[in-house]
Design an enzyme around this catalytic site. Sequence first.
Site, short mmCIF file in Angstrom:
data_model
loop_
_atom_site.label_atom_id
_atom_site.label_comp_id
_atom_site.label_asym_id
_atom_site.label_seq_id
_atom_site.Cartn_x
_atom_site.Cartn_y
_atom_site.Cartn_z
N LEU A 155 -37.31 -34.26 -48.14
CA LEU A 155 -36.10 -35.11 -48.64
C LEU A 155 -36.54 -36.51 -48.33
CD1 LEU A 155 -32.74 -33.22 -47.55
CD2 LEU A 155 -33.95 -33.48 -49.75
N ASP A 156 -36.18 -37.44 -49.01
CA ASP A 156 -36.54 -38.85 -48.72
C ASP A 156 -35.95 -39.08 -47.32
OD1 ASP A 156 -37.94 -39.29 -50.92
OD2 ASP A 156 -36.30 -40.31 -52.13
N ARG A 157 -36.49 -40.06 -46.51
CA ARG A 157 -35.95 -40.70 -45.44
C ARG A 157 -34.37 -40.83 -45.20
NH1 ARG A 157 -38.11 -46.28 -43.25
NH2 ARG A 157 -36.82 -46.62 -45.09
N ARG A 270 -33.42 -40.16 -58.02
CA ARG A 270 -33.22 -41.72 -57.96
C ARG A 270 -33.86 -42.43 -59.44
NH1 ARG A 270 -36.14 -43.09 -52.72
NH2 ARG A 270 -35.49 -45.24 -53.18
#
Length: 349
Positions: A155-157, A270
């Site tokens: 998962l992205d930060r 996104r």
Amino acid sequence: MGAPDNEDQNAWEAAATRKTFCVDGDGAGQRLDRWLSEVIGASLSRSRIQSLIRSGSVMGEGRAIVEPRHRIAEGETYTLTVPQAEPAEPEPEAIPLDILYEDEALVVVNKPAGLVVHPAPGNWSGTLVNALLHHCGSSLSGIGGVKRPGIVHRLDRDTSGVMVVAKTDNAHRLLSEAFADHGRSGDLQRAYVAVVWGSPDRMSGTIDAPLGRHAQSRTLRAVVPAGRSDARHAVTRYQVRRRYGADGAGNAFAAQVECRLETGRTHQIRVHMAHIGHPLIGDQDYARAFRTKVNRLPEEIRPIVAAFPRQALHARLLAFRHPESGELMEFVADPPSDMSELTRALDIL
């Protein structure tokens, strides 16, 4: 000789291990790596066995065999030495974790926003891997010969939510295969909650648009022509769950959308939502053109939306088959307080 018993399998990479195997009639003529994979069983992946062969860890007929494709004959004996798992390079750190489930094979966490998954330049400490090294300790049996948690998806930060991490080489291999398959032939499911600017015209739909490198940034992604060399197939299914400030024509100021992945590309949700004109609120990379839209909000909620510090994205659901038992497992985590505060503010529209 058959595969080691379960006790031996659990110890394969926890300590230096040496085993000798004799080729029977069924094994004659096979490749060495394939035969060893069969007699050892699932405790070592075939790629790991190939790596050990190339490193000189397999002795046969008085010499080191370094070619995985080496053909074996009945009656030959081969000794495989698996070196003790090396300490992981990242250091264990006592970082609090929200553990949803854990057993000998895997651990499921609810990752908070702001936590980087894996050490990298600029983030060598304070990551999920550092936290798991501390939390799991000696229960990590080694991934590819190193005592470390096996990251099978990321998962992205600044994306929060459910993640599964492998603790053994076998679990890492099987979970990696499941995520690489994206659930096409299995039971893998991933559902995300996103809060976006505006709202899609239709309440549900599919975004099928290949992703590749962004023209101006090596760290960002963009929708690119399918024929481009770096284009990667990417499909996202979405369902509008709630519209905020909708008028009689169905137009809305913002919307809460559930997104389900059929592929797992970097920044996929996104980029896809931005591609159809509805980027995520708070997204500093893909929603820059929408920053001034906050000025049209009522004064009482404008500061809450304007100050939202990250992309409004949360991995709410993860379902998969357990790599050892085959049990279908499903984990759900509600969005964290910052997203709840954001949606409560938008509710007044």
